[in-house]
Scaffold this motif. Structure first.
Motif: not given
Length: 254
Positions: A106-109, A210-215
């Motif tokens: 998947f490529l996120m927009k 849960s790791a404090g990150e985002e896509l």
């Protein structure tokens, strides 16, 4: 060894393509500590100039979960240095005992994180593509427990992306054929990825949060293997055919 020392241990093994004894031989890691080791080891890569460009999902088939003794998928980080050229030559020298498996990417927009529905997840997707992931556990004999594998960036080592397509394509049951030197070795379906690769994207959003990150926009998400992984060897030609999404491949050098 403390967590920072374990991070250096697995990072050096990956950087130098060196086989190492399992961490669990001495002290099994909890899942929480294993992700802490992974994060610290990736910080070392970022410090060397690598850039995080996405994540990969692992243990996305029920059979693999049972085999490793876990009840949830796992994830690892992708960097720009892991990307291999589609149609190019992948050097065995970079890996310890690499294997290749067919995936959907998947490529996120736009950004995505937290608890989301399949509809919300796909609304954040720019495009989808066939992909090949090169997994390479640095542990001896390719054996590990769940703490070992998570600490080792969930075996993520390399990946190849095919042509991007519209995210409106139904990914739920696409036929996939992985061939070596023109002979089919693994035949499967995208349905083997949690029943539908979109569920893997939903899990990815939850786990990065849960790791404090985002896509982030522009991130790549590898949904997980659709078949068993095939050991790689120099001189081989790898080809993946995915229904609707087309073909993707690479050659393996010394």
């Amino acid at each position: 060894m403390n967590l920072a020392e374990l991070a250096e241990y697995v990072d050096e093994a990956a950087r130098t393509a060196t086989e190492i004894p399992q961490i669990s031989d001495k002290t099994p890691l909890t899942v929480e500590d294993a992700y802490a080791v992974q994060a610290l080891s990736m910080q070392r890569r970022y410090a060397r100039g690598e850039k995080r460009i996405g994540i990969k999902m692992g243990l996305t088939s029920r059979a693999k979960m049972v085999q490793v003794g876990v009840s949830d998928v796992i994830w690892g980080r992708l960097t720009d240095a892991m990307r291999e050229d589609e149609g190019g030559v992948v050097s065995m020298a970079k890996y310890v005992h690499p294997r290749v498996e067919p995936e959907i990417a998947f490529l996120m927009k736009k950004p995505l994180s937290g608890n989301v529905s399949a509809l919300e997840a796909m609304a954040a997707v720019e495009a989808v593509a066939p992909a090949l992931e090169i997994i390479d556990s640095r542990y001896k004999a390719f054996k590990f427990d769940v703490g070992d594998v998570i600490a080792d960036n969930s075996s993520s080592s390399g990946f190849v992306l095919g042509t991007w397509h519209s995210p409106e394509i139904d990914l739920s049951n696409l036929g996939m054929v992985l061939s070596i030197n023109g002979r089919p070795q693994e035949i499967g379906s995208s349905a083997a990825i949690l029943g539908n690769p979109v569920r893997s994207l939903v899990a990815a959003a939850r786990m990065v949060a849960s790791a404090g990150e985002e896509l982030k926009a522009g991130d790549i998400v590898l949904a997980g293997g659709a078949t068993a992984a095939i050991p790689m060897a120099a001189g081989q030609s790898v080809l993946l055919e995915v229904e609707t999404l087309g073909m993707i491949g690479f050659n393996i050098g010394e």
